[in-house]
Design a protein around this motif. Structure first.
Motif, mmCIF file in Angstrom:
data_model
loop_
_atom_site.group_PDB
_atom_site.id
_atom_site.type_symbol
_atom_site.label_atom_id
_atom_site.label_comp_id
_atom_site.label_asym_id
_atom_site.label_seq_id
_atom_site.Cartn_x
_atom_site.Cartn_y
_atom_site.Cartn_z
ATOM 1 N N SER A 140 6.140 -13.025 2.572
ATOM 2 C CA SER A 140 7.245 -12.042 3.287
ATOM 3 C C SER A 140 8.318 -12.776 3.712
ATOM 4 O O SER A 140 8.391 -13.916 4.145
ATOM 5 C CB SER A 140 6.620 -11.165 4.625
ATOM 6 N N TYR A 192 11.246 -12.144 -10.705
ATOM 7 C CA TYR A 192 9.867 -12.399 -10.353
ATOM 8 C C TYR A 192 9.427 -13.837 -11.256
ATOM 9 O O TYR A 192 8.547 -14.451 -10.727
ATOM 10 C CB TYR A 192 9.199 -11.525 -10.162
ATOM 11 N N ARG A 247 2.837 -14.360 -9.638
ATOM 12 C CA ARG A 247 1.534 -13.792 -10.381
ATOM 13 C C ARG A 247 0.235 -14.457 -9.607
ATOM 14 O O ARG A 247 -0.678 -13.687 -8.983
ATOM 15 C CB ARG A 247 1.405 -14.423 -11.695
ATOM 16 N N ASN A 251 -2.163 -12.153 -7.703
ATOM 17 C CA ASN A 251 -3.699 -12.323 -7.982
ATOM 18 C C ASN A 251 -4.463 -12.496 -6.581
ATOM 19 O O ASN A 251 -5.508 -11.971 -6.346
ATOM 20 C CB ASN A 251 -3.719 -12.972 -9.051
ATOM 21 N N LEU A 253 -3.569 -11.877 -3.397
ATOM 22 C CA LEU A 253 -3.766 -10.894 -2.541
ATOM 23 C C LEU A 253 -4.835 -9.967 -2.695
ATOM 24 O O LEU A 253 -5.295 -9.172 -2.007
ATOM 25 C CB LEU A 253 -2.516 -10.139 -2.392
ATOM 26 N N ILE A 382 1.578 0.721 -0.207
ATOM 27 C CA ILE A 382 1.561 -0.072 -1.539
ATOM 28 C C ILE A 382 0.216 0.044 -2.140
ATOM 29 O O ILE A 382 0.192 0.258 -3.305
ATOM 30 C CB ILE A 382 1.980 -1.524 -1.027
HETATM 31 N N1 CAA Z 1 -2.393 -9.805 -10.189
HETATM 32 C C1 CAA Z 1 -1.879 -10.834 -10.935
HETATM 33 N N2 CAA Z 1 -0.539 -10.494 -11.393
HETATM 34 C C2 CAA Z 1 -0.108 -9.269 -11.212
HETATM 35 C C3 CAA Z 1 -0.634 -8.333 -10.273
HETATM 36 C C4 CAA Z 1 -2.001 -8.650 -9.767
HETATM 37 N N3 CAA Z 1 -2.693 -7.680 -8.856
HETATM 38 N N4 CAA Z 1 0.012 -7.076 -10.057
HETATM 39 C C5 CAA Z 1 1.225 -7.538 -10.673
HETATM 40 N N5 CAA Z 1 1.173 -8.756 -11.270
HETATM 41 C C6 CAA Z 1 2.006 -9.416 -12.262
HETATM 42 C C7 CAA Z 1 2.197 -8.341 -13.448
HETATM 43 O O1 CAA Z 1 1.636 -8.460 -14.521
HETATM 44 C C8 CAA Z 1 3.970 -8.701 -13.699
HETATM 45 O O2 CAA Z 1 3.808 -9.912 -14.473
HETATM 46 P P1 CAA Z 1 4.382 -10.002 -16.266
HETATM 47 O O3 CAA Z 1 5.728 -9.406 -16.337
HETATM 48 O O4 CAA Z 1 3.957 -11.455 -16.647
HETATM 49 O O5 CAA Z 1 3.277 -9.018 -16.592
HETATM 50 C C9 CAA Z 1 4.316 -9.344 -12.478
HETATM 51 O O6 CAA Z 1 3.389 -9.600 -11.555
HETATM 52 C C10 CAA Z 1 5.134 -8.152 -11.620
HETATM 53 O O7 CAA Z 1 4.324 -7.086 -11.649
HETATM 54 P P2 CAA Z 1 5.453 -5.692 -11.085
HETATM 55 O O8 CAA Z 1 6.398 -5.475 -11.956
HETATM 56 O O9 CAA Z 1 4.028 -4.769 -11.047
HETATM 57 O O10 CAA Z 1 5.499 -6.221 -9.567
HETATM 58 P P3 CAA Z 1 6.228 -5.438 -8.530
HETATM 59 O O11 CAA Z 1 7.501 -6.130 -8.211
HETATM 60 O O12 CAA Z 1 6.615 -4.160 -8.900
HETATM 61 O O13 CAA Z 1 5.300 -5.381 -7.327
HETATM 62 C C11 CAA Z 1 3.846 -4.630 -5.842
HETATM 63 C C12 CAA Z 1 4.364 -4.939 -7.185
HETATM 64 C C13 CAA Z 1 2.328 -4.210 -5.990
HETATM 65 C C14 CAA Z 1 4.632 -3.759 -4.789
HETATM 66 C C15 CAA Z 1 3.972 -6.063 -5.247
HETATM 67 O O14 CAA Z 1 4.956 -6.194 -4.888
HETATM 68 C C16 CAA Z 1 2.750 -5.880 -3.855
HETATM 69 O O15 CAA Z 1 1.604 -6.088 -3.820
HETATM 70 N N6 CAA Z 1 3.789 -5.801 -2.705
HETATM 71 C C17 CAA Z 1 2.991 -6.065 -1.375
HETATM 72 C C18 CAA Z 1 3.212 -7.593 -0.992
HETATM 73 C C19 CAA Z 1 2.229 -8.004 -0.077
HETATM 74 O O16 CAA Z 1 0.982 -7.391 -0.205
HETATM 75 N N7 CAA Z 1 2.486 -8.775 1.137
HETATM 76 C C20 CAA Z 1 1.654 -9.176 2.193
HETATM 77 C C21 CAA Z 1 2.061 -10.596 2.372
HETATM 78 S S1 CAA Z 1 0.865 -11.656 3.255
HETATM 79 C C22 CAA Z 1 0.681 -10.955 4.762
HETATM 80 O O17 CAA Z 1 0.640 -9.650 4.890
HETATM 81 C C23 CAA Z 1 0.653 -11.961 6.107
HETATM 82 C C24 CAA Z 1 -0.306 -12.646 6.348
HETATM 83 O O18 CAA Z 1 -0.194 -13.811 6.490
HETATM 84 C C25 CAA Z 1 -1.573 -12.169 6.263
#
Ligand code: CAA
Length: 394
Positions: A140, A192, A247, A251, A253, A382
């Motif tokens: 983030s 990305y 990725r 993955n 997360l 999300i």
């Molecule tokens: N595993 C592996 N790859 C994945 C995936 C997964 N779960 N989800 C998507 N991808 C890949 C997709 O396949 C795609 O790759 P390809 O084009 O090669 O196929 C690429 O990632 C982009 O996918 P999306 O277009 O679906 O991605 P997006 O930008 O629309 O985002 C989202 C999807 C679900 C909104 C994601 O951005 C997300 O999870 N956001 C939340 C982030 C988050 O959890 N942040 C927390 C940070 S850590 C924290 O909280 C602090 C701490 O210290 C604890």
């Protein structure tokens, strides 16, 4: 020991689960550890926002800092169900300790296990798994939370180094960690697909810690901003290949969400345990308040939602161990269990009434700690988006 704390121990037999003998033992010893070593100082640590250094060291000695790391890399070599059980039991007593352990395990060690090379495992994973090193994960940024790929931190290649510039925020373990996994843009033209992941030891020049955040809950875990100002990261600290960072982050997360779901479950279980003990003892209008239907309703819905959460979490954990897709299942587990934690903690405060609102009973802490489980490692909104995406796809 106070009677409302005693309630935590006697209720153990009420949790019926289909576990292997080993998993049952792991659960029991994590419960004993948490009661003996985390419980005594938990309220004070929360009050003072004090990091549990000594307790983290003890957890390292028990293998809790590298639960799923294979033994060849000095980990405990346990499965994801054991991981969930340990995080649940720790968080039932101290949710701050729960997130410290969860982040080190699922957001840091797992990156090394799944994507690290032998040099990186030897140099960093062994220390992380034994608790000699503490890890943090930074995705983030001030302008990009849920929209994680919209990051501005850059890593520019310069001979044998990458030069890192930018700011990460909400970094759990940011203050006390020895290293941080940093996602940064190596090729701005690729969206990305231009994001890469780096191992950044905190002793490198050009790293400036922002202020330690003053939080509503999980106060004894530390959270801070980290600034990178021409920080030179050796090229061998690139994880996997350039462009793989997003990725890797998403993955990883998925697994992290099993940890946070387990933390939420521990908070919810503590709320139920405290509620049932108090409701049996507290008398109003000449009878124990548990005899009133309104209280029974709260206890039964807490119990049902807790069991449903546990099943969702263990299902996601099992799928992960079977190397099957578990993105949707982890999102369901997190969305449901974090709501369960919030509801159970709120109802627990309500059952305790005025006493619940006071700090001494450790009940208001559950409510403050529960809230973050609906926000970090992907908000509930999300998680629900991820679930809907998968349910609606053809
Ligand atoms: N595993 C592996 N790859 C994945 C995936 C997964 N779960 N989800 C998507 N991808 C890949 C997709 O396949 C795609 O790759 P390809 O084009 O090669 O196929 C690429 O990632 C982009 O996918 P999306 O277009 O679906 O991605 P997006 O930008 O629309 O985002 C989202 C999807 C679900 C909104 C994601 O951005 C997300 O999870 N956001 C939340 C982030 C988050 O959890 N942040 C927390 C940070 S850590 C924290 O909280 C602090 C701490 O210290 C604890």
């Amino acid at each position: 020991m106070h009677w409302w704390r005693r309630g935590l121990c006697t209720n153990y037999r009420k949790i019926k689960l289909i576990l292997t003998e080993e998993q049952e033992l792991v659960r029991k010893s994590a419960r004993e550890f948490a009661s003996k070593h985390l419980d005594p100082g938990a309220i004070k640590r929360d009050d003072n926002a004090e990091f549990p250094h000594q307790e983290v060291k003890m957890m390292g000695d028990l293998g809790y800092m590298g639960i799923m790391v294979p033994e060849e890399w000095d980990g405990a070599g346990m499965d994801t169900i054991c991981y969930s059980l340990i995080i649940e039991e720790i968080s039932r007593i101290d949710a701050s300790a729960g997130v410290i352990v969860s982040v080190n395990n699922s957001l840091v060690c797992q990156i090394f296990v799944n994507y690290g090379n032998d040099y990186q495992k030897e140099a960093f994973l062994k220390g992380l798994a034994t608790g000699d090193l503490l890890g943090a994960f930074s995705l983030s940024e001030p302008q990009s939370g849920s929209d994680a790929s919209n990051m501005k931190t850059v890593a520019e290649k310069d001979g044998s180094h990458y030069i890192l510039n930018g700011t990460k925020n909400w970094v759990t373990n940011g203050v006390n960690s020895d290293l941080v996994i940093v996602m940064a843009v190596t090729d701005q033209s690729k969206g990305y697909k231009g994001i890469s992941a780096f191992i950044v030891p905190k002793n490198l020049d050009g790293i400036l810690l922002g202020k330690k955040e003053d939080k509503l809950g999980i106060r004894s875990s530390d959270t801070c901003e980290i600034h990178f100002d021409n920080c030179r990261v050796p090229i061998e600290n690139l994880i996997s290949q350039e462009g793989e960072g997003y990725r890797i982050a998403l993955n990883t997360l998925d697994g992290g969400r099993i940890g946070i779901s387990s933390q939420a479950l521990g908070i919810a279980q503590a709320a139920l345990d405290k509620s049932r003990s108090y409701a049996k003892e507290r008398k109003q209008f000449g009878s124990a308040i548990v005899d009133f239907g309104a209280i029974k309703d709260k206890i039964s819905s807490m119990g049902t939602n807790i069991e449903a959460s546990r099943l969702l979490i263990h299902n996601a954990a099992k799928l992960k161990d079977m190397h099957k897709p578990f993105t949707k299942e982890a999102a369901m587990a997190k969305s449901f269990s974090s709501q369960t934690a919030m509801d159970a903690a709120t109802d627990c405060v309500q059952i305790f009434g005025g006493y619940g609102y006071m700090q001494d009973y450790g009940v208001e802490r559950l409510m403050r700690d529960a809230k973050i489980t609906q926000i970090y490692e992907g908000t509930t909104e999300i998680q629900n988006m991820i679930i809907a995406r998968e349910l609606l796809e053809d």
